[in-house]
Design an enzyme around this catalytic site. Structure first.
Site, PDB file in Angstrom:
ATOM      1  N   TYR A 143      -3.329   0.536   0.428  1.00 27.26           N
ATOM      2  CA  TYR A 143      -1.984   0.790  -0.090  1.00 27.26           C
ATOM      3  C   TYR A 143      -1.797   2.283  -0.362  1.00 27.26           C
ATOM      4  CZ  TYR A 143       2.031   0.844  -3.232  1.00 27.26           C
ATOM      5  OH  TYR A 143       3.241   1.126  -3.808  1.00 27.26           O
ATOM      6  N   LYS A 147       0.783   4.626   1.819  1.00 25.53           N
ATOM      7  CA  LYS A 147       1.928   5.209   1.129  1.00 25.53           C
ATOM      8  C   LYS A 147       1.896   6.733   1.231  1.00 25.53           C
ATOM      9  CE  LYS A 147       4.800   3.421  -1.047  1.00 25.53           C
ATOM     10  NZ  LYS A 147       6.150   2.928  -0.658  1.00 25.53           N
TER      11      LYS A 147
END
Length: 336
Positions: A143, A147
């Site tokens: 993640y 991102k």
């Protein structure tokens, strides 16, 4: 203030609904999109146009969604601390890059990306992170890695007229929160609640309404913010141990808070992740390296850039919001 037509992605989540509410409050026309039908009635009753869409689908109609739009607030993402690498790359990198390209071709003027402070997560305390402080040298999960990659694509120097910026809201709490409260509630429901480093790390919770205000303010000022990323939080650092105790009380739980040495916790996290990978388990391990970093070490923001660039000041007590949600959850669990 002129009315603009804003496309908000990820609109069916807690932050998405708060964004729709805030954008409408500012007088803008909102086209909201998401994969879930659960929040459709709430969004349309607010006055938004809802278009159900899966932006990861190979035949996703980006140009149809963007038709007539002046701005994009891109909040859709795979927000989880565990899962397959490829899924995060599709949801967080490819989807963002495709939407960005389509926005440019459609003549959209402003693009605000909802990024993540997970990019700063590390095995050390980081206090008053400022606008010139860089991300962790090694992202702790897919993640954070994806991102960061998506944020860099959004903030890269452009040759067109699309003004792009990013907002990194910290530890969001409020109605629709599917991350902070559920995970803490699960821990609080156990007999013993292990706290790495004794829970002395500092966390800054952020009310969804404050985050939505900041993101919509960034949309309004996007032309002057092009290429910038701004950190947002509730501005009230609090020890993880204190949050755990207050949350347990609000939930009506009485776990024993146990200090877990960080060395032992790190070994457990590595072993747990390796075991999950070997078994190809989709279930998040009890303790991951990322979760350890967020629970054991402090991460706080210097809000001066947000105040200077956005006029941002938190207006809501995020801890009070979290505890109110916890009490509501406890009441629901008691009902037959």
């Amino acid at each position: 203030m002129s009315q603009r037509r804003i496309l908000i992605t990820g609109a069916t989540g807690g932050l998405g609904i708060a964004l729709v509410r805030e954008a409408l409050k500012r007088g803008h026309a909102v086209r909201a999109t998401g994969r879930s039908q659960a929040a459709v009635e709430a969004l349309t009753s607010l006055g938004a146009q809802f278009v159900r869409a899966d932006l990861t689908h190979p035949e996703a109609d980006f140009h149809g969604l963007l038709k007539g739009a002046d701005s994009v607030i891109h909040a859709a993402a795979l927000s989880a601390s565990w899962g397959p690498r490829r899924a995060f790359e599709i949801h967080n990198i490819r989807m963002t890059e495709q939407l960005l390209e389509a926005a440019s071709r459609s003549g959209v003027e402003r693009f605000v990306f909802v990024s993540s402070p997970s990019i700063f997560a590390a095995y050390r305390d980081r206090i008053a992170i400022g606008e010139h402080d860089g991300p962790a040298l090694q992202p702790l999960n897919h993640y954070a890695r994806t991102k960061l990659a998506a944020e860099r694509s959004v903030l890269a120097q452009r040759e067109d007229a699309l003004a792009c910026c990013a907002i990194r809201p910290r530890a969001l709490v409020g109605p629709g929160d599917r991350v902070i409260l559920p995970k803490l509630a699960e821990l609080a429901g156990r007999e013993r609640m292990p706290l790495p480093r004794g829970g002395r790390g500092l966390i800054e919770l952020t009310d969804l309404r404050d985050a939505a205000w900041a993101i919509c303010a960034a949309e309004e000022r996007a032309v002057g913010l092009a290429g910038k990323a701004i950190n947002i939080s509730g501005g009230s650092p609090i020890r993880v141990r204190e949050v755990a105790g207050k949350l347990a009380d609000a939930l009506g739980k009485t776990p024993q808070l146990v200090s877990l040495p960080v060395g032992l916790a790190r070994a457990i996290a590595v072993l747990s992740e390796n075991a999950a990978l070997l078994m190809r388990s989709a279930r998040e391990p009890m303790l991951t390296r990322y979760k350890l970093a967020t629970l054991a070490y402090s991460q706080t923001f210097d809000l001066e850039p947000a105040q200077r660039l956005l006029g941002y000041r938190p207006h809501h007590d995020a801890l009070a919001t979290l505890l109110a949600e916890a009490r509501q959850l406890a009441t629901q669990e008691k009902q037959p």
